[in-house]
Design an enzyme around this catalytic site. Structure first.
Site, short mmCIF file in Angstrom:
data_model
loop_
_atom_site.label_atom_id
_atom_site.label_comp_id
_atom_site.label_asym_id
_atom_site.label_seq_id
_atom_site.Cartn_x
_atom_site.Cartn_y
_atom_site.Cartn_z
N TYR A 153 31.55 -103.24 32.28
CA TYR A 153 32.52 -103.08 31.18
C TYR A 153 33.85 -103.73 31.56
O TYR A 153 34.44 -104.49 30.78
CB TYR A 153 32.71 -101.60 30.84
CG TYR A 153 33.72 -101.40 29.71
CD1 TYR A 153 33.42 -101.82 28.41
CD2 TYR A 153 34.97 -100.85 29.96
CE1 TYR A 153 34.36 -101.68 27.39
CE2 TYR A 153 35.90 -100.70 28.93
CZ TYR A 153 35.58 -101.12 27.65
OH TYR A 153 36.51 -100.98 26.63
N LYS A 157 35.90 -107.03 29.82
CA LYS A 157 37.26 -106.98 29.27
C LYS A 157 38.18 -107.96 30.00
O LYS A 157 39.12 -108.49 29.41
CB LYS A 157 37.79 -105.54 29.30
CG LYS A 157 37.06 -104.63 28.32
CD LYS A 157 37.18 -105.15 26.88
CE LYS A 157 36.44 -104.35 25.85
NZ LYS A 157 36.58 -104.85 24.47
P1 NDP Z 1 34.24 -97.12 18.47
O1 NDP Z 1 32.94 -96.79 19.09
O2 NDP Z 1 34.98 -96.04 17.73
O3 NDP Z 1 34.09 -98.38 17.49
C1 NDP Z 1 33.32 -99.50 17.83
C2 NDP Z 1 33.06 -100.34 16.58
O4 NDP Z 1 32.31 -101.50 16.98
C3 NDP Z 1 32.23 -99.63 15.53
O5 NDP Z 1 32.72 -99.97 14.25
C4 NDP Z 1 30.82 -100.19 15.72
O6 NDP Z 1 30.11 -100.11 14.49
C5 NDP Z 1 31.16 -101.63 16.15
N1 NDP Z 1 30.11 -102.30 16.93
C6 NDP Z 1 29.54 -101.89 18.09
N2 NDP Z 1 28.60 -102.76 18.48
C7 NDP Z 1 28.60 -103.76 17.54
C8 NDP Z 1 27.85 -104.96 17.37
N3 NDP Z 1 26.90 -105.32 18.25
N4 NDP Z 1 28.10 -105.73 16.31
C9 NDP Z 1 29.05 -105.39 15.42
N5 NDP Z 1 29.78 -104.28 15.51
C10 NDP Z 1 29.56 -103.47 16.57
O7 NDP Z 1 35.14 -97.66 19.66
P2 NDP Z 1 36.72 -98.00 19.78
O8 NDP Z 1 37.36 -98.09 18.46
O9 NDP Z 1 37.28 -97.12 20.79
O10 NDP Z 1 36.62 -99.46 20.45
C11 NDP Z 1 36.97 -100.65 19.76
C12 NDP Z 1 37.30 -101.71 20.79
O11 NDP Z 1 38.40 -101.28 21.56
C13 NDP Z 1 36.17 -102.02 21.78
O12 NDP Z 1 36.15 -103.40 22.01
C14 NDP Z 1 36.58 -101.24 23.03
O13 NDP Z 1 36.06 -101.82 24.18
C15 NDP Z 1 38.09 -101.39 22.94
N6 NDP Z 1 38.86 -100.41 23.68
C16 NDP Z 1 38.66 -99.06 23.48
C17 NDP Z 1 39.40 -98.14 24.21
C18 NDP Z 1 39.17 -96.66 24.12
O14 NDP Z 1 39.58 -95.92 25.04
N7 NDP Z 1 38.57 -96.15 23.05
C19 NDP Z 1 40.44 -98.59 25.14
C20 NDP Z 1 40.54 -100.01 25.28
C21 NDP Z 1 39.80 -100.88 24.55
P3 NDP Z 1 28.50 -100.15 14.38
O15 NDP Z 1 27.97 -99.22 15.44
O16 NDP Z 1 28.16 -99.76 12.99
O17 NDP Z 1 28.13 -101.58 14.63
C1 8X3 Z 2 38.29 -98.25 27.32
C2 8X3 Z 2 39.27 -97.44 28.08
O1 8X3 Z 2 39.84 -96.43 30.31
O2 8X3 Z 2 37.59 -96.05 29.47
O3 8X3 Z 2 38.50 -99.60 27.47
O4 8X3 Z 2 38.21 -98.19 30.28
S1 8X3 Z 2 38.69 -97.01 29.60
#
Ligand code: NDP
Ligand code: 8X3
Length: 254
Positions: A153, A157
């Site tokens: 992961y 990133k």
């Molecule tokens: P969620 O799980 O809430 O949302 C993820 C979204 O991505 C969903 O809408 C899902 O919809 C979609 N998704 C997943 N796989 C696919 C795919 N193969 N094709 C198209 N859509 C896809 O996660 P977050 O909102 O927390 O995460 C969003 C982004 O932010 C990610 O890139 C994550 O790595 C990043 N991030 C998150 C953090 C956190 O702590 N939450 C911190 C830092 C970064 P569906 O399943 O219907 O496809």
């Molecule tokens: C998602 C946040 O801290 O789990 O990118 O890596 S953390």
């Protein structure tokens, strides 16, 4: 649609909150994710409550042929997005690398790297032709600081950050902007997805922490895309107040 944002991962967490934040700024929306039902729900909610046009695209960013089909349809039906938010992404598992399942490794690489790279490649020529557009990529503090059980992961990133820096160089002669958003701990369904649906284990991640909320990140993205033409925000790192590095979080005792 005149000025619209194409958002992958728009049905949950940060992508969904950003769709709403941009709708509040009167952007039209092209929303993509895998689950058609959730997409239709989000479309209805935003159109009914915020009165901006929403077009849905069922898209699994792991599949290049789906990306080609969806982006071609979007360019034909709506035109060139003013904002491309590459949000779709996920972590799978939290085990030492030697125990990480191959399918989890491939899902993270195919979604977080391959999908993001190819969606960007599909829209970039149209943006360049128009000499307008803002590419916003979801990195993470995980791309800056590796932590235990998350080698893949974290590497995906880090790739997002370096990729964004690279394309910013390649579009330097244009008016296109590239921004990497690097949040720390955000309370969304992210951990439930990471732990393969184990809600109890996911809830523990946020116990004792005043974690960032999806709306916090959405507001920051809305700020980044709303700057004058001369202003390009390259990177934004956002941590919870109780967080010092990627995975160093101070938990308050109950
Ligand atoms: P969620 O799980 O809430 O949302 C993820 C979204 O991505 C969903 O809408 C899902 O919809 C979609 N998704 C997943 N796989 C696919 C795919 N193969 N094709 C198209 N859509 C896809 O996660 P977050 O909102 O927390 O995460 C969003 C982004 O932010 C990610 O890139 C994550 O790595 C990043 N991030 C998150 C953090 C956190 O702590 N939450 C911190 C830092 C970064 P569906 O399943 O219907 O496809
Ligand atoms: C998602 C946040 O801290 O789990 O990118 O890596 S953390």
């Amino acid at each position: 649609m005149s000025s619209f944002a194409f958002i992958t991962g728009a049905t949950s967490g940060i992508g969904l909150a950003t769709a709403k934040a941009l709708a509040a700024k009167r952007y039209g929306l092209a929303l993509a994710a895998r689950n058609r039902e959730k997409l239709e729900q989000v479309k209805k909610e935003i159109e009914d409550e915020m009165h901006v046009p929403v077009t849905c695209y069922v898209l699994d960013v792991r599949h290049p042929e789906e990306i080609q089909d969806v982006t071609e349809r979007c360019l034909k039906e709506l035109g060139t997005p003013r904002i491309l938010l590459n949000d779709a992404g996920l972590a799978r598992g939290l085990e030492p690398y030697g125990e990480t399942k191959e399918e989890d490794i491939l899902q993270m690489i195919d979604t977080n790297i391959k999908g993001l790279f190819l969606v960007t490649r599909a829209f970039l020529p149209a943006m360049l032709e128009k000499n307008e557009g803002h590419i916003v990529n979801l990195g993470s503090t995980a791309g800056l600081y590796a932590y235990a059980g998350a080698a893949v992961y974290c590497a995906t990133k880090a790739a997002v950050k370096t990729f964004s820096d690279g394309i910013r160089i390649d579009v330097i002669d244009s008016d296109i902007k590239v921004t990497t958003i690097q949040p720390g701990i955000v309370e969304t369904p992210f951990s439930e997805v990471r732990f393969h649906g184990d809600k109890e284990r996911a809830a523990k991640v946020y116990e004792g922490v005043d974690a960032l909320q999806a709306e916090d990140i959405a507001n920051i993205i809305a700020f980044a895309v709303d700057q004058p033409k001369r202003v390009q925000i390259s990177d934004i790192v956002i941590m919870a107040n109780q967080q010092a590095t990627g995975f160093m979080v101070s938990k308050k005792k109950k």
